[in-house]
Design a protein around this motif. Structure first.
Motif, short mmCIF file in Angstrom:
data_model
loop_
_atom_site.label_atom_id
_atom_site.label_comp_id
_atom_site.label_asym_id
_atom_site.label_seq_id
_atom_site.Cartn_x
_atom_site.Cartn_y
_atom_site.Cartn_z
N SER A 79 0.84 -1.20 0.00
CA SER A 79 0.00 0.00 0.00
C SER A 79 0.87 1.25 0.00
N LEU A 80 2.04 1.18 0.65
CA LEU A 80 2.96 2.32 0.62
C LEU A 80 3.42 2.59 -0.80
N VAL A 81 3.78 1.52 -1.50
CA VAL A 81 4.22 1.69 -2.90
C VAL A 81 3.09 2.30 -3.72
N ASP A 82 1.89 1.78 -3.49
CA ASP A 82 0.72 2.34 -4.21
C ASP A 82 0.59 3.82 -3.93
N TYR A 83 0.74 4.18 -2.63
CA TYR A 83 0.60 5.56 -2.23
C TYR A 83 1.65 6.42 -2.93
N GLU A 84 2.86 5.95 -2.94
CA GLU A 84 3.92 6.74 -3.57
C GLU A 84 3.68 6.86 -5.06
N ASN A 85 3.22 5.74 -5.66
CA ASN A 85 2.90 5.81 -7.09
C ASN A 85 1.81 6.82 -7.34
N ALA A 86 0.80 6.78 -6.45
CA ALA A 86 -0.31 7.73 -6.62
C ALA A 86 0.21 9.16 -6.52
N ASN A 87 1.14 9.41 -5.58
CA ASN A 87 1.73 10.76 -5.46
C ASN A 87 2.41 11.17 -6.73
N LYS A 88 3.22 10.26 -7.26
CA LYS A 88 3.94 10.58 -8.50
C LYS A 88 2.97 10.88 -9.62
N ALA A 89 1.91 10.04 -9.70
CA ALA A 89 0.90 10.25 -10.75
C ALA A 89 0.25 11.63 -10.61
N LEU A 90 -0.03 12.01 -9.34
CA LEU A 90 -0.66 13.31 -9.09
C LEU A 90 0.27 14.43 -9.56
N ASP A 91 1.54 14.32 -9.22
CA ASP A 91 2.50 15.35 -9.65
C ASP A 91 2.54 15.45 -11.15
N LYS A 92 2.57 14.29 -11.78
CA LYS A 92 2.60 14.27 -13.24
C LYS A 92 1.36 14.93 -13.80
N ALA A 93 0.21 14.57 -13.21
CA ALA A 93 -1.07 15.11 -13.70
C ALA A 93 -1.09 16.62 -13.53
N ARG A 94 -0.57 17.07 -12.35
CA ARG A 94 -0.56 18.53 -12.10
C ARG A 94 0.34 19.21 -13.12
N ALA A 95 1.45 18.57 -13.41
CA ALA A 95 2.37 19.17 -14.38
C ALA A 95 1.72 19.26 -15.76
N LYS A 96 1.00 18.18 -16.11
CA LYS A 96 0.37 18.20 -17.44
C LYS A 96 -0.98 18.90 -17.39
N ASN A 97 -1.47 19.08 -16.20
CA ASN A 97 -2.80 19.68 -15.98
C ASN A 97 -3.90 18.89 -16.63
N LYS A 98 -3.80 17.56 -16.48
CA LYS A 98 -4.80 16.67 -17.06
C LYS A 98 -5.26 15.74 -15.94
N ASP A 99 -6.51 15.43 -15.87
CA ASP A 99 -7.06 14.46 -14.91
C ASP A 99 -6.59 14.72 -13.49
N VAL A 100 -6.48 15.98 -13.14
CA VAL A 100 -5.95 16.29 -11.82
C VAL A 100 -6.88 15.76 -10.73
N LEU A 101 -8.16 15.98 -10.93
CA LEU A 101 -9.12 15.59 -9.89
C LEU A 101 -9.05 14.09 -9.64
N GLN A 102 -9.01 13.34 -10.74
CA GLN A 102 -8.99 11.88 -10.60
C GLN A 102 -7.74 11.45 -9.82
N ALA A 103 -6.62 12.05 -10.25
CA ALA A 103 -5.37 11.69 -9.58
C ALA A 103 -5.44 12.04 -8.11
N GLU A 104 -6.05 13.20 -7.84
CA GLU A 104 -6.16 13.61 -6.43
C GLU A 104 -6.96 12.61 -5.62
N THR A 105 -8.13 12.17 -6.17
CA THR A 105 -8.96 11.22 -5.41
C THR A 105 -8.20 9.91 -5.19
N THR A 106 -7.53 9.47 -6.26
CA THR A 106 -6.76 8.23 -6.09
C THR A 106 -5.75 8.38 -4.96
N GLN A 107 -5.09 9.55 -5.04
CA GLN A 107 -4.06 9.78 -4.03
C GLN A 107 -4.65 9.81 -2.64
N GLN A 108 -5.80 10.44 -2.49
CA GLN A 108 -6.46 10.52 -1.19
C GLN A 108 -6.77 9.12 -0.67
#
Lengths: 291, 535
Positions: free
Chosen positions: A205-234
């Motif tokens: 679950s820690l790995v998943d969490y870190e992956n989710a964080n990375k995905a969120l950062d990527k999404a924020r950088a690309k400004n795509k699917d930010v909300l989805q990434a945020e919920t996943t991360q939450q």
């Protein structure tokens, strides 16, 4: 002819022997079941499980179906995947000191318990062999003693009785060792495996969490699917924190339980060994002065 | 074990075994008397087994160590040296082997009049060298019936095994120390160095002289090719030291048993063995010897005879006793097998306990709860001590109990041999009677014949022969009675000894068991508070 006669004389004790062995095995199996049920009952969450209640209360046959081939195969593959994954996940360094420490400790502990359990099994089996030998010696001495009724033969008969008693005691020693020591170690072998599994799940679950964080950062950088990434991360974050909290509690409990169980079993082992040794001395001494 | 060690061990073992094969082949050659087939094999083996300087005893001929041309077979024959009869090499565990009893050649031995026991045997001071001894309080004295007022005691120790020589010619020398107050010995305390074949030589001499007149001669310990090979190779591991220790203890028991016998004690050969610093090498203690071959043939003949001799047993006592000894033999063998299994399993138990102790110590190390960790280390220590205990117990199992049983199984074989001798004596007597009868018939026939010129001469001859055979019949009868009497006495003595031996040994063994349990109690009592202290 004389040999068959002696064998017949031993028959009632033979039936007794079989009874004793069955009782010993029964005692052993039942003890393990009791420990298992007590554990489940003592657990704050598991004790509320419906299955558990049904198990305890339903007063007719539960008709539990064993796993069929398909399910067994599924289990097998699941295990393979898990162990492969476990290797990947265990490479991740943990932020939390507590868990890191626990992980190293558990891995080492598990291996050593495995070793100790195997050796203890071998030891108890040797003990049982020695007890069996006493049995054979006792019956040979008995045969020697029934040759005639001279002094030496009476002596042989007495010694054969003594060997019989000694054998029963040695057999009980071996059974008790098995119960208290070998079973304890086997149980903790499996428990430590279960604890390792728990840690694995948390790492996962820690790995998943870190992956989710990375995905969120990527999404924020690309400004795509930010909300989805945020919920996943939450979700991942929550999951991780929840598992961390309960894992911590469980591991602390594990330690307490382990210490208590070892204490109980070691004390009982020592007391039983003492009892048997004293009994053996008493038997022998009672026989000896009469010579 | 290194590969090199293993190879050298195998090589020497093969050499040693081939030497024995060589001797057997020679024997077979002489026995069959026919082809050169066996002679060829003998030569082949002999060449193989004696590379450069052949060991004296391996040459069938004599002691010359430099003779490597091959001995001439004719030189070895029956040179009248019947005293060098010997039991051939048998594997270590061969209690069943019928070659245990050295049976005599048909001719009568040099006349040795058996000395009747004339002395009291006072309480012996035996010191069995078992390292876990418990001196049993012996309150019984043993007193022989024939008293003469002479008290004697004799104590024998076999100690200090040391290796002499190297390679194939190596052997173990043992120190034999005698302490005695008997007058037949020159000194009160003396010691000599002897090797294993010397003991075997002594036994064969005594057996030759006494077995056929009904005395039960204690059998010597068995030869062992595997064990000796290990010694020759020079391996210093525990199994070869165990072997040497086992042999030393067996030799000591053998000598002690032999000197307990009042008649054998008076024998000059025994005295020479104990006293003289130089003993003539018992060369023919290997499979080969003129008399040895004869013995093989005789043994086969005896086996056949035993089945055909239908002895009219006038004395029910003998039949009873023989049956008793058969039963006893069977029971002892079973018991011996069980005790050997016990020794084996206890050694296993000791090894497993040691392994567990190490494992528990490791577990204690990795445990992070301090009290539990300490308790586990304590457990490991206790188990280690228990392992030591088990080892000592196994040792006692073996040396005290199992070896005694082995000794008695061999002794009973000797007793059976003595009974067989009696049967042979009876057979001889009967044969003499039959011949006498025939001669008398011949005489009667002559009386009725009508050849006056040859008649007187023939009559005289026949008369002489009849007289001769009459004396032989009388002698046969006397011998038979004598041997029967001796056997009765010997068997009585044997039974008494047996009862005493068994009681002593079993009680000693039980005491060792009790001691072990008491030690166990101490250890667990020390551990219990530690276990309770786990918080």
């Amino acid at each position: 002819m004389t040999t068959t006669l002696t064998e017949i004389k031993h028959l009632p004790t033979l039936a007794l022997l079989v009874c004793c062995e069955y009782l010993a095995i029964f005692k052993k199996t039942v003890a393990m079941h009791e420990v298992f049920l007590c554990r489940v009952a003592a657990h704050p969450i598991l004790r509320k499980d419906l299955n558990f209640h049904v198990f305890l209360e339903y007063n007719q046959d539960l008709s539990v179906r064993g796993k069929n081939k398909k399910e067994k195969l599924e289990d097998f593959f699941k295990n393979m995947v898990k162990s492969a994954d476990g290797v990947i996940v265990s490479g991740v360094k943990d932020v939390d000191d507590f868990f890191e420490h626990e992980r190293t400790f558990l891995v080492e502990y598990h291996n050593r318990v495995k070793d100790a359990s195997a050796k203890s099994d071998k030891m108890t089996r040797s003990h049982k062999n020695v007890a069996d030998d006493y049995n054979r010696i006792g019956s040979s001495l008995y045969a020697l003693g029934t040759q005639d009724s001279t002094d030496i033969c009476k002596f042989f008969l007495k010694v054969s009785e003594l060997f019989d008693k000694t054998r029963k005691i040695e057999a009980r020693v071996s059974a008790d060792e098995d119960l208290k020591l070998s079973d304890l170690l086997k149980y903790y072998l499996r428990e430590s495996q279960a604890a390792k599994d728990l840690l694995y799940r948390r790492s996962r679950s820690l790995v998943d969490y870190e992956n989710a964080n990375k995905a969120l950062d990527k999404a924020r950088a690309k400004n795509k699917d930010v909300l989805q990434a945020e919920t996943t991360q939450q979700i991942c974050c929550q999951k991780f924190e929840k598992i961390s909290e309960s894992a911590k509690q469980e591991l602390i409990d594990f330690k307490t339980r382990r210490v208590a169980a070892f204490r109980k079993n070691l004390v009982e082992l020592a007391e039983l060994e003492l009892k048997h040794a004293k009994l053996q001395v008493m038997c022998a001494v009672r026989k000896c002065p009469s010579d | 074990m290194e590969i090199a060690d293993r190879i050298s061990f195998l090589y020497i073992f093969c050499l040693f075994a081939m030497k024995e094969c060589c001797n057997s082949c020679y024997m077979l050659h002489m026995a069959t008397g026919s082809s050169n087939f066996f002679l060829f094999f003998w030569f082949f083996f002999w060449k193989q087994s004696s590379p450069s300087s052949p060991e004296p005893a391996s040459l069938p001929a004599e002691d010359l160590s430099t003779n490597s041309n091959g001995p001439k077979p004719s030189e070895i024959m029956l040179d009248g040296d019947r005293e060098d009869l010997f039991a051939e090499a048998t594997e270590e565990v061969s209690l069943d082997s019928p070659e245990r009893d050295p049976i005599l050649s048909p001719e009568t031995t040099p006349a040795v009049t058996p000395v009747t026991p004339t002395a009291l045997i006072a309480p012996r001071m035996e010191s069995k060298s078992v390292t876990a001894p418990v001196i049993f309080d012996r309150s019984r004295e043993e007193i022989e019936e024939e008293a003469n007022g002479d008290l004697f005691d004799i104590e024998i120790n076999v100690s200090d095994p040391e290796k002499v020589g190297d390679g194939m010619n190596a052997y173990m020398a043992y120190r034999v120390t005698t302490k005695t107050s008997l007058s037949i010995f020159h000194k009160n305390e003396f010691s000599v160095k002897r090797r294993f074949s010397d003991f075997l030589g002594l036994h064969s001499k005594l057996a030759t002289k006494y077995m056929h007149i009904g005395y039960i001669v204690p059998p010597a310990p068995e030869k062992s090719i595997v064990g000796m090979t290990k010694v020759k190779v020079g391996k210093e591991d525990s199994s070869s030291t165990e072997f040497v220790e086992k042999r030393r203890a067996a030799l000591e028991r053998y000598l002690q048993r032999t000197v307990k016998h009042p008649t054998l004690l008076q024998d000059p050969d025994l005295r020479q063995f104990l006293e003289s610093s130089e003993l003539p090498r018992a060369v023919n203690t290997q499979a080969l010897s003129g008399a040895g071959i004869l013995r093989m043939v005789n043994k086969a003949a005896d086996a056949v005879n035993k089945m055909t001799i239908k002895m009219n047993e006038s004395d029910a006592w003998f039949e009873e006793k023989q049956q008793q000894f058969e039963n006893l033999d069977q029971q002892l063998r079973k018991l011996h097998a069980s005790v050997e299994a016990l020794v084996c399993h206890r050694k296993e138990l000791s090894a497993n306990t040691a392994a567990f102790a190490k494992s528990a110590a490791m577990l204690g190390n990795s445990e992070d709860h301090t009290a539990l960790s300490r308790a586990l280390s304590q457990l490991a220590e206790v188990e280690e001590k228990i392992d030591q205990l088990h080892q000592e117990q196994a040792f006692a199992d073996f040396y005290v109990f199992s070896e005694l049983l082995g000794d008695y199984i061999r002794l009973i074989a000797a007793v059976k041999g003595v009974f067989d001798h009696r049967m042979k004596c009876w057979q001889k007597w009967q044969d003499a009677q039959v011949t006498l009868q025939k001669k008398r018939e011949a005489e009667a026939k002559l009386q009725l014949a009508n050849k006056p010129d040859k008649l007187q001469q023939a009559k005289d001859e026949i008369k002489e022969e009849i007289e001769e055979w009459e004396t032989k019949v009388q002698q046969g009868e006397k011998d038979f009675e004598q041997i029967s009497k001796t056997i009765r006495k010997e068997v009585g003595r044997f039974e008494k000894e047996r009862v005493k031996d068994f009681k002593t040994v079993i009680i000693e063994y039980l005491e060792s068991l009790v001691q072990t349990q008491q030690q166990l109690i101490k250890y667990w009592e020390a551990f219990l508070p530690e276990a309770k202290a786990i918080a």
